[in-house]
Design an enzyme around this catalytic site. Sequence first.
Site, PDB file in Angstrom:
ATOM      1  N   GLU A  55     -33.306   8.770  37.232  1.00  0.00           N
ATOM      2  CA  GLU A  55     -32.533   9.521  38.237  1.00  0.00           C
ATOM      3  C   GLU A  55     -31.059   9.527  37.875  1.00  0.00           C
ATOM      4  O   GLU A  55     -30.359  10.542  38.012  1.00  0.00           O
ATOM      5  CB  GLU A  55     -32.708   8.884  39.628  1.00  0.00           C
ATOM      6  CG  GLU A  55     -34.144   8.813  40.117  1.00  0.00           C
ATOM      7  CD  GLU A  55     -34.859   7.536  39.668  1.00  0.00           C
ATOM      8  OE1 GLU A  55     -34.621   7.076  38.545  1.00  0.00           O
ATOM      9  OE2 GLU A  55     -35.668   7.019  40.453  1.00  0.00           O
ATOM     10  N   CYS A  77     -35.842   3.391  42.700  1.00  0.00           N
ATOM     11  CA  CYS A  77     -35.762   1.962  43.019  1.00  0.00           C
ATOM     12  C   CYS A  77     -34.697   1.715  44.079  1.00  0.00           C
ATOM     13  O   CYS A  77     -33.751   2.476  44.235  1.00  0.00           O
ATOM     14  CB  CYS A  77     -35.508   1.134  41.772  1.00  0.00           C
ATOM     15  SG  CYS A  77     -33.902   1.405  41.004  1.00  0.00           S
ATOM     16  N   CYS A  86     -31.311   3.251  42.260  1.00  0.00           N
ATOM     17  CA  CYS A  86     -31.328   4.722  42.105  1.00  0.00           C
ATOM     18  C   CYS A  86     -31.283   5.410  43.465  1.00  0.00           C
ATOM     19  O   CYS A  86     -30.724   6.494  43.588  1.00  0.00           O
ATOM     20  CB  CYS A  86     -32.588   5.156  41.363  1.00  0.00           C
ATOM     21  SG  CYS A  86     -32.571   4.634  39.663  1.00  0.00           S
ATOM     22  N   ALA A 156     -62.008   6.301  16.353  1.00  0.00           N
ATOM     23  CA  ALA A 156     -62.134   7.581  15.673  1.00  0.00           C
ATOM     24  C   ALA A 156     -63.567   7.676  15.169  1.00  0.00           C
ATOM     25  O   ALA A 156     -64.043   6.784  14.454  1.00  0.00           O
ATOM     26  CB  ALA A 156     -61.153   7.660  14.499  1.00  0.00           C
ATOM     27  N   ARG A 186     -49.632   2.905  19.038  1.00  0.00           N
ATOM     28  CA  ARG A 186     -49.459   1.460  18.890  1.00  0.00           C
ATOM     29  C   ARG A 186     -48.109   0.997  19.437  1.00  0.00           C
ATOM     30  O   ARG A 186     -47.999  -0.090  20.012  1.00  0.00           O
ATOM     31  CB  ARG A 186     -49.540   1.061  17.408  1.00  0.00           C
ATOM     32  CG  ARG A 186     -50.939   1.033  16.851  1.00  0.00           C
ATOM     33  CD  ARG A 186     -50.891   0.655  15.374  1.00  0.00           C
ATOM     34  NE  ARG A 186     -52.232   0.574  14.803  1.00  0.00           N
ATOM     35  CZ  ARG A 186     -52.468   0.330  13.522  1.00  0.00           C
ATOM     36  NH1 ARG A 186     -51.468   0.155  12.668  1.00  0.00           N
ATOM     37  NH2 ARG A 186     -53.716   0.263  13.089  1.00  0.00           N
ATOM     38  N   GLU A 290     -58.683  -1.525  18.526  1.00  0.00           N
ATOM     39  CA  GLU A 290     -58.936  -0.480  17.519  1.00  0.00           C
ATOM     40  C   GLU A 290     -60.281  -0.649  16.820  1.00  0.00           C
ATOM     41  O   GLU A 290     -60.486  -0.102  15.749  1.00  0.00           O
ATOM     42  CB  GLU A 290     -57.790  -0.470  16.500  1.00  0.00           C
ATOM     43  CG  GLU A 290     -56.454  -0.128  17.146  1.00  0.00           C
ATOM     44  CD  GLU A 290     -55.470   0.489  16.172  1.00  0.00           C
ATOM     45  OE1 GLU A 290     -55.881   0.944  15.083  1.00  0.00           O
ATOM     46  OE2 GLU A 290     -54.281   0.499  16.502  1.00  0.00           O
ATOM     47  N   SER A 298     -68.994  -4.775  23.420  1.00  0.00           N
ATOM     48  CA  SER A 298     -68.910  -5.970  24.277  1.00  0.00           C
ATOM     49  C   SER A 298     -67.875  -5.782  25.375  1.00  0.00           C
ATOM     50  O   SER A 298     -68.088  -6.182  26.521  1.00  0.00           O
ATOM     51  CB  SER A 298     -68.531  -7.195  23.447  1.00  0.00           C
ATOM     52  OG  SER A 298     -69.461  -7.378  22.418  1.00  0.00           O
TER      53      SER A 298
HETATM   54  C1  AOF Z   1     -36.494   3.996  38.932  1.00  0.00           C
HETATM   55  N1  AOF Z   1     -36.211   4.813  37.883  1.00  0.00           N
HETATM   56  O1  AOF Z   1     -36.261   5.286  35.714  1.00  0.00           O
HETATM   57  C2  AOF Z   1     -37.304   3.320  36.422  1.00  0.00           C
HETATM   58  C3  AOF Z   1     -37.647   2.517  37.540  1.00  0.00           C
HETATM   59  O2  AOF Z   1     -35.486  -3.810  34.759  1.00  0.00           O
HETATM   60  P1  AOF Z   1     -34.803  -2.771  35.586  1.00  0.00           P
HETATM   61  O3  AOF Z   1     -33.634  -3.288  36.369  1.00  0.00           O
HETATM   62  O4  AOF Z   1     -34.435  -1.558  34.752  1.00  0.00           O
HETATM   63  O5  AOF Z   1     -35.843  -2.310  36.709  1.00  0.00           O
HETATM   64  C4  AOF Z   1     -37.117  -1.972  36.313  1.00  0.00           C
HETATM   65  C5  AOF Z   1     -37.977  -1.722  37.504  1.00  0.00           C
HETATM   66  O6  AOF Z   1     -37.490  -0.581  38.205  1.00  0.00           O
HETATM   67  C6  AOF Z   1     -39.376  -1.372  37.056  1.00  0.00           C
HETATM   68  O7  AOF Z   1     -40.227  -2.479  37.016  1.00  0.00           O
HETATM   69  C7  AOF Z   1     -39.817  -0.364  38.096  1.00  0.00           C
HETATM   70  O8  AOF Z   1     -40.257  -1.004  39.274  1.00  0.00           O
HETATM   71  C8  AOF Z   1     -38.515   0.356  38.381  1.00  0.00           C
HETATM   72  N2  AOF Z   1     -38.356   1.409  37.364  1.00  0.00           N
HETATM   73  N3  AOF Z   1     -37.246   2.901  38.768  1.00  0.00           N
HETATM   74  O9  AOF Z   1     -36.056   4.270  40.051  1.00  0.00           O
HETATM   75  C9  AOF Z   1     -36.577   4.522  36.646  1.00  0.00           C
HETATM   76  N4  AOF Z   1     -37.644   2.968  35.174  1.00  0.00           N
HETATM   77 ZN    ZN Z   2     -33.980   2.996  39.491  1.00  0.00          ZN
END
Ligand code: AOF
Ligand code: ZN
Length: 361
Positions: A55, A77, A86, A156, A186, A290, A298
């Site tokens: 954001e 967040c 954010c 594959a 990977r 892989e 299993s």
């Molecule tokens: C958002 N926008 O682009 C992402 C989010 O380690 P930090 O401080 O960067 O926080 C990571 C946590 O924030 C991650 O575990 C997830 O819950 C959230 N990620 N949130 O608003 C983002 N990457």
């Molecule tokens: Zn954020």
Amino acid sequence: MGRVGEQAAMERALAIAVQGWGRVAPNPLVGAVLLRDGEIVGEGYHAAFGDPHAEVAALESCDDPRGATCVVTLEPCAHEGKTPPCADALIGAGVARVVVAVADPNPAAAGGIARLRGAGIEVSVGLCETHAAALNAPFLFCASRPDRPYVALKLATSLDGQLADATGKSQWLSGSEARAFVQWLRAGFGAIGVGRGTAVADDPLLTVRGPLEPRRPPTRVLFARDGEVPRRLRMFDTDSGPVVVVIPHSRVADVSEAIVNKEVMVMGADSLTAAMESLRRQGIQSILIEGGGRLATSLLDEELVDRLYWIQAPRWLGTGTPAFTRAPISLDAAESWQVTERRALGPDTLLVVDRRLCLQV
Ligand code: AOF
Ligand code: ZN
């Protein structure tokens, strides 16, 4: 260009989020698009662990976000983590509406939707939620399942489901595009695993050798259920990242003694479930298996596979090494999985198939 709707903007946000693959884990892949009057006026994605969130990257790319709609693949967040919240950045920037694909299951970061609404911003949740849940399947899985890593199987095969021809030759069944895809794949996993048969037959390096350099080299894991492990293998080179050998407890002392490189970690586990639990305790949140066919079978039998990356090469091999050798399952009892992606990789076809996606938090 025609008007961009919220659906198309979310598809764009999901597409740019993928650019963080291999660089953000264990954080999720997140993309954000700013929309005003049907026009994209800003966009951004979480590019690397610790870097600005999507954001904020989108707001930074926009001259004037006031009154815009922010379309974002994960709930913004509400926490002060490595960067400020954010949700507060969106409120401060004066966006009018926020469209979220999926809620954030991380209790430390969640709460952005409520905070935005509390500030009078209209928030809609659930647009493209299946696509968004597939994009962040490992992240969402780990939030609700602390007991084991997210397990993906990459195989594959020929059209008739063989991993190798009758002489055991498998190089190269799939083409160069498929092999480049596997290198990219990977880079986004915490670990890469193989069974003993494959380790001995192919002696793979299991390193990431494509243009995408992972933030951390995946741990290479050898599963040797019978406890028979060669003294030397190319994958035991710990300079290219950590290595774990998983064997029955009864064999740990002998095998630890025998393996030439003493930096290889020898882990005792008497079942695949126990092995996966130990790997998670070691901090491994996702593993890409892989091969070979016995390990794949299993893992499926023990219900330890969350996703299949199936590369199908358009060739017939008749008999050889079958990918799966499972006991019969009646059609009535057969579990249905969900195809998340179908894609051409040069002459080959990639199918991404999910057992179940974690949508609920
Ligand atoms: C958002 N926008 O682009 C992402 C989010 O380690 P930090 O401080 O960067 O926080 C990571 C946590 O924030 C991650 O575990 C997830 O819950 C959230 N990620 N949130 O608003 C983002 N990457
Ligand atoms: Zn954020």
